[in-house]
Design a protein around this motif. Structure first.
Motif, PDB file in Angstrom:
ATOM      1  N   LEU A  85      40.097  41.528  40.269  1.00  0.00           N
ATOM      2  CA  LEU A  85      39.043  41.635  41.269  1.00  0.00           C
ATOM      3  C   LEU A  85      37.995  42.624  40.767  1.00  0.00           C
ATOM      4  O   LEU A  85      38.200  43.843  40.829  1.00  0.00           O
ATOM      5  CB  LEU A  85      39.612  42.124  42.601  1.00  0.00           C
ATOM      6  CG  LEU A  85      40.478  41.152  43.394  1.00  0.00           C
ATOM      7  CD1 LEU A  85      41.175  41.869  44.541  1.00  0.00           C
ATOM      8  CD2 LEU A  85      39.633  40.003  43.922  1.00  0.00           C
ATOM      9  N   THR A  86      36.894  42.121  40.282  1.00  0.00           N
ATOM     10  CA  THR A  86      35.872  42.986  39.702  1.00  0.00           C
ATOM     11  C   THR A  86      35.370  43.996  40.722  1.00  0.00           C
ATOM     12  O   THR A  86      34.941  43.639  41.816  1.00  0.00           O
ATOM     13  CB  THR A  86      34.694  42.142  39.175  1.00  0.00           C
ATOM     14  OG1 THR A  86      35.185  41.224  38.194  1.00  0.00           O
ATOM     15  CG2 THR A  86      33.626  43.026  38.545  1.00  0.00           C
ATOM     16  N   GLY A  87      35.444  45.272  40.358  1.00  0.00           N
ATOM     17  CA  GLY A  87      34.910  46.332  41.202  1.00  0.00           C
ATOM     18  C   GLY A  87      35.824  46.807  42.299  1.00  0.00           C
ATOM     19  O   GLY A  87      35.463  47.737  43.034  1.00  0.00           O
ATOM     20  N   ALA A  88      37.026  46.229  42.432  1.00  0.00           N
ATOM     21  CA  ALA A  88      37.937  46.664  43.492  1.00  0.00           C
ATOM     22  C   ALA A  88      38.600  47.976  43.101  1.00  0.00           C
ATOM     23  O   ALA A  88      38.891  48.227  41.929  1.00  0.00           O
ATOM     24  CB  ALA A  88      38.998  45.607  43.762  1.00  0.00           C
ATOM     25  N   VAL A  89      38.863  48.823  44.091  1.00  0.00           N
ATOM     26  CA  VAL A  89      39.494  50.117  43.830  1.00  0.00           C
ATOM     27  C   VAL A  89      41.018  50.028  43.876  1.00  0.00           C
ATOM     28  O   VAL A  89      41.704  50.974  43.516  1.00  0.00           O
ATOM     29  CB  VAL A  89      39.002  51.195  44.816  1.00  0.00           C
ATOM     30  CG1 VAL A  89      37.491  51.326  44.762  1.00  0.00           C
ATOM     31  CG2 VAL A  89      39.468  50.906  46.237  1.00  0.00           C
ATOM     32  N   ALA A  90      41.558  48.902  44.328  1.00  0.00           N
ATOM     33  CA  ALA A  90      42.998  48.679  44.377  1.00  0.00           C
ATOM     34  C   ALA A  90      43.216  47.173  44.436  1.00  0.00           C
ATOM     35  O   ALA A  90      42.270  46.399  44.573  1.00  0.00           O
ATOM     36  CB  ALA A  90      43.620  49.373  45.595  1.00  0.00           C
ATOM     37  N   SER A  91      44.482  46.766  44.333  1.00  0.00           N
ATOM     38  CA  SER A  91      44.748  45.330  44.346  1.00  0.00           C
ATOM     39  C   SER A  91      46.170  45.041  44.775  1.00  0.00           C
ATOM     40  O   SER A  91      47.099  45.765  44.403  1.00  0.00           O
ATOM     41  CB  SER A  91      44.536  44.725  42.955  1.00  0.00           C
ATOM     42  OG  SER A  91      45.022  43.382  42.896  1.00  0.00           O
ATOM     43  N   PRO A  92      46.370  43.951  45.534  1.00  0.00           N
ATOM     44  CA  PRO A  92      47.736  43.449  45.708  1.00  0.00           C
ATOM     45  C   PRO A  92      48.319  43.060  44.346  1.00  0.00           C
ATOM     46  O   PRO A  92      47.581  42.751  43.396  1.00  0.00           O
ATOM     47  CB  PRO A  92      47.548  42.221  46.591  1.00  0.00           C
ATOM     48  CG  PRO A  92      46.203  42.375  47.218  1.00  0.00           C
ATOM     49  CD  PRO A  92      45.380  43.118  46.239  1.00  0.00           C
ATOM     50  N   VAL A  93      49.656  43.083  44.272  1.00  0.00           N
ATOM     51  CA  VAL A  93      50.309  42.742  43.026  1.00  0.00           C
ATOM     52  C   VAL A  93      51.662  42.120  43.352  1.00  0.00           C
ATOM     53  O   VAL A  93      52.281  42.464  44.360  1.00  0.00           O
ATOM     54  CB  VAL A  93      50.487  43.987  42.113  1.00  0.00           C
ATOM     55  CG1 VAL A  93      51.303  45.067  42.811  1.00  0.00           C
ATOM     56  CG2 VAL A  93      51.112  43.628  40.771  1.00  0.00           C
TER      57      VAL A  93
END
Length: 344
Positions: free
Chosen positions: A330-338
């Protein structure tokens, strides 16, 4: 140069002036091969909670579970859409969803842009918002920060121009995982674990952590969320399971000197939150986050599901495995589901 001085105890610049990976640079091909060498059974464990857990917003009112909506096709729901509506001789039936995700609602990686600090980058006595490797919030990452919504209640988009989670995703995040089973020693008692206690657990279980390993802490918190089945008992959760004591300097020193590539836990913040108050003019509320994300570039995983893996490893007297855990790109996201996978 973006800064004239770096925080004490940080590694800014050690991986290059523009580095955005931090300690993930230690996930070398050799470390991947070390992880692969731990695969003996070919058995895999999903280390993610269902992404609609914890459930509702009682645990954190700022975050909401995923929302699935049908994509529109010819102004109709594209769920079980029969293509014969378009051409009578077609037999296809199609489905298409859109999804709204809060990136830190459930099993996640914190990116290096998720927690920064107020620091005097230029040695002029002016502290400013900045992040790992000296990226300043306004100058390098987000531009002018708009804090008030417009008339429609909307805030403008705010992707991170630096330190976005996409850099972690592109790296791949695969290597040797090491699990430390805190629940096996402390049960689900609510307490803060310092380095002395952690070392005793590791010695008792024969756990060895080496440079470039990804360390996972099992507390049983994720299993509690599974058992609560989408209806979290906040009172019970707040008084259950261990957390790392982020105020313990010996623990922070161990994290640094061991050269861990990344850390994850099955609880909601890895460290005890909030940390104990200090009698100082300025200090972090999340000291382990400050060390890892801000100073050292160590990504943090939260709300993972580790119980099945922990039980299998203990039964087989093992603690190492191959871990594959890239976030969404996710470009530019500060965190992400994984959805991490451990292979043993």
């Amino acid at each position: 140069m973006r800064y004239k001085q770096r925080p004490a105890g940080s590694n800014w610049g050690d991986f290059g002036p523009d580095d955005q990976l931090g300690r993930l640079n230690l996930l070398t091909p050799e470390k991947v091969l070390e992880g692969i060498a731990e695969v003996r059974e070919g058995k895999s464990f999903c280390l993610s909670l269902p992404l609609d857990l914890p459930g509702g917003s009682k645990w954190n009112p700022r975050r909401r579970p995923p929302t699935l909506l049908p994509v529109l096709r010819n102004n109709k729901s594209n769920i079980s859409y029969e293509l014969r509506q378009d051409e009578p001789y077609f037999t296809d039936v199609l489905c298409d969803h859109s999804v709204t995700l809060y990136t830190q609602y459930s099993t996640q990686w914190d990116g290096l842009s998720q927690v920064g600090s107020l620091f005097d980058l230029h040695g002029d006595g002016q502290r400013q918002s900045c992040f790992y490797n000296g990226f300043a919030a306004e100058a390098d990452m987000f531009g002018p920060i708009v804090r008030e919504p417009d008339e429609q209640g909307r805030l403008p988009p705010a992707p991170a121009r630096a330190l976005g989670i996409e850099h972690m995703a592109a790296k791949g995040v695969q290597g040797r995982g090491v699990l430390i089973d805190l629940e096996a020693h402390f049960g689900r008692e609510k307490r803060r674990i310092n380095f002395r206690q952690l070392r005793e657990v590791m010695e008792a279980d024969g756990v060895v952590v080496e440079r470039g390993d990804i360390v996972l802490f099992h507390t049983g918190f994720g299993q509690m969320l599974i058992d609560m089945n989408g209806n979290p008992d906040v009172e019970q959760l707040e008084h259950s399971c261990v957390d790392l004591d982020g105020r313990d300097e010996a623990l922070l020193k161990w994290i640094d000197e061991t050269h861990i590539a990344a850390i994850a836990a099955d609880n909601h913040a890895v460290e005890a939150y909030p940390a104990d108050k200090l009698g100082a003019a300025h200090y972090p509320l999340l000291p382990l986050h400050e060390l890892c994300l801000f100073k050292l570039g160590i990504h943090l995983g939260e709300l993972w599901y580790l119980t099945s893996l922990a039980r299998w490893l203990r039964e087989h007297k093992r603690h190492r495995f191959l871990l594959t855990a890239p976030p969404l790109r996710l470009t530019g996201a500060v965190a992400s589901p994984v959805t991490p996978v451990a292979t043993v």
